[in-house]
Structure formats: C-alpha cells, structure tokens
Design a protein around this motif. Structure first.
Motif, PDB file in Angstrom:
ATOM      1  N   MET A   1     -16.338 123.976  86.672  1.00 18.55           N
ATOM      2  CA  MET A   1     -16.521 123.397  87.992  1.00 18.55           C
ATOM      3  C   MET A   1     -16.487 122.232  87.197  1.00 18.55           C
ATOM      4  O   MET A   1     -17.155 121.480  86.239  1.00 18.55           O
ATOM      5  N   ALA A   2     -15.491 121.489  87.419  1.00 18.70           N
ATOM      6  CA  ALA A   2     -15.313 119.853  87.294  1.00 18.70           C
ATOM      7  C   ALA A   2     -15.858 118.807  87.736  1.00 18.70           C
ATOM      8  O   ALA A   2     -15.592 118.805  89.279  1.00 18.70           O
ATOM      9  N   TYR A   3     -16.557 117.698  87.477  1.00 22.62           N
ATOM     10  CA  TYR A   3     -16.730 116.167  88.525  1.00 22.62           C
ATOM     11  C   TYR A   3     -16.482 115.279  87.874  1.00 22.62           C
ATOM     12  O   TYR A   3     -16.348 115.059  86.240  1.00 22.62           O
ATOM     13  N   GLN A   4     -16.032 114.221  88.552  1.00 18.86           N
ATOM     14  CA  GLN A   4     -16.454 113.228  88.090  1.00 18.86           C
ATOM     15  C   GLN A   4     -17.668 111.775  88.813  1.00 18.86           C
ATOM     16  O   GLN A   4     -17.744 112.229  90.015  1.00 18.86           O
ATOM     17  N   ILE A  12     -17.608 116.894  93.193  1.00 16.76           N
ATOM     18  CA  ILE A  12     -17.477 117.385  92.051  1.00 16.76           C
ATOM     19  C   ILE A  12     -16.600 118.738  92.904  1.00 16.76           C
ATOM     20  O   ILE A  12     -15.543 118.550  94.177  1.00 16.76           O
ATOM     21  N   ALA A  15     -13.543 124.890  92.103  1.00 18.31           N
ATOM     22  CA  ALA A  15     -12.583 125.705  91.812  1.00 18.31           C
ATOM     23  C   ALA A  15     -12.822 126.633  92.712  1.00 18.31           C
ATOM     24  O   ALA A  15     -13.872 127.830  93.082  1.00 18.31           O
ATOM     25  N   ARG A  55      -8.375 122.592  98.815  1.00 19.46           N
ATOM     26  CA  ARG A  55      -9.328 122.555  97.995  1.00 19.46           C
ATOM     27  C   ARG A  55     -10.447 121.697  98.273  1.00 19.46           C
ATOM     28  O   ARG A  55      -9.678 121.510  99.506  1.00 19.46           O
TER      29      ARG A  55
END
Length: 68
Positions: A1-4, A12, A15, A55
């Motif tokens: 899981m990618a976050y900014q 978040i 994926a 997405r």
C-alpha cells in the motif's frame, strides 16, 4: 500500500482494490479511521473513491493531535 502525506491529508492508493475489502468501509460519506504514522497513532476521517479505470484512492483528513 502506497501513501502520500501533505499536512493533515493522507492519500492512500489501494493496490488491487478488487481483492481487498477494507477500503469499502469508507465509501460514500466515509468514516473514522486510525492509522500509525511516523511511530504515532493518528485518527481521522477517511473517504474512498473509485476512479474511471478502477483505481481506488482513500483520502484521510487527520485530526489535530497525534497519540503516543
């Protein structure tokens, strides 16, 4: 899981969202969430949105105070 993270907003990118269920708790008006960021537990309000291509992004507005 990618976050900014930008200030009190955490985004978040989920994926393989069709294989996961957790983000579905935050559709519509969203709901409360608890995250661990930089060693502190943080609470906020999360809203999930699915884009045209499938997405899923979950946007979290953090509450003011981190908990130790």
């Amino acid at each position: 899981m990618a976050y900014q993270r930008k200030g009190d907003i955490v985004t978040i990118a989920v994926a393989f969202p069709d294989a996961k269920n957790w983000w579905r708790n935050f559709t519509g008006d969203g709901g409360p969430i608890s995250l661990q960021l930089e060693g502190s537990d943080r609470e906020g309000h999360a809203v999930a949105q699915r884009g045209d291509k499938g997405r899923v992004l979950v946007t979290v507005r953090l509450n003011d105070t981190p908990r130790p």
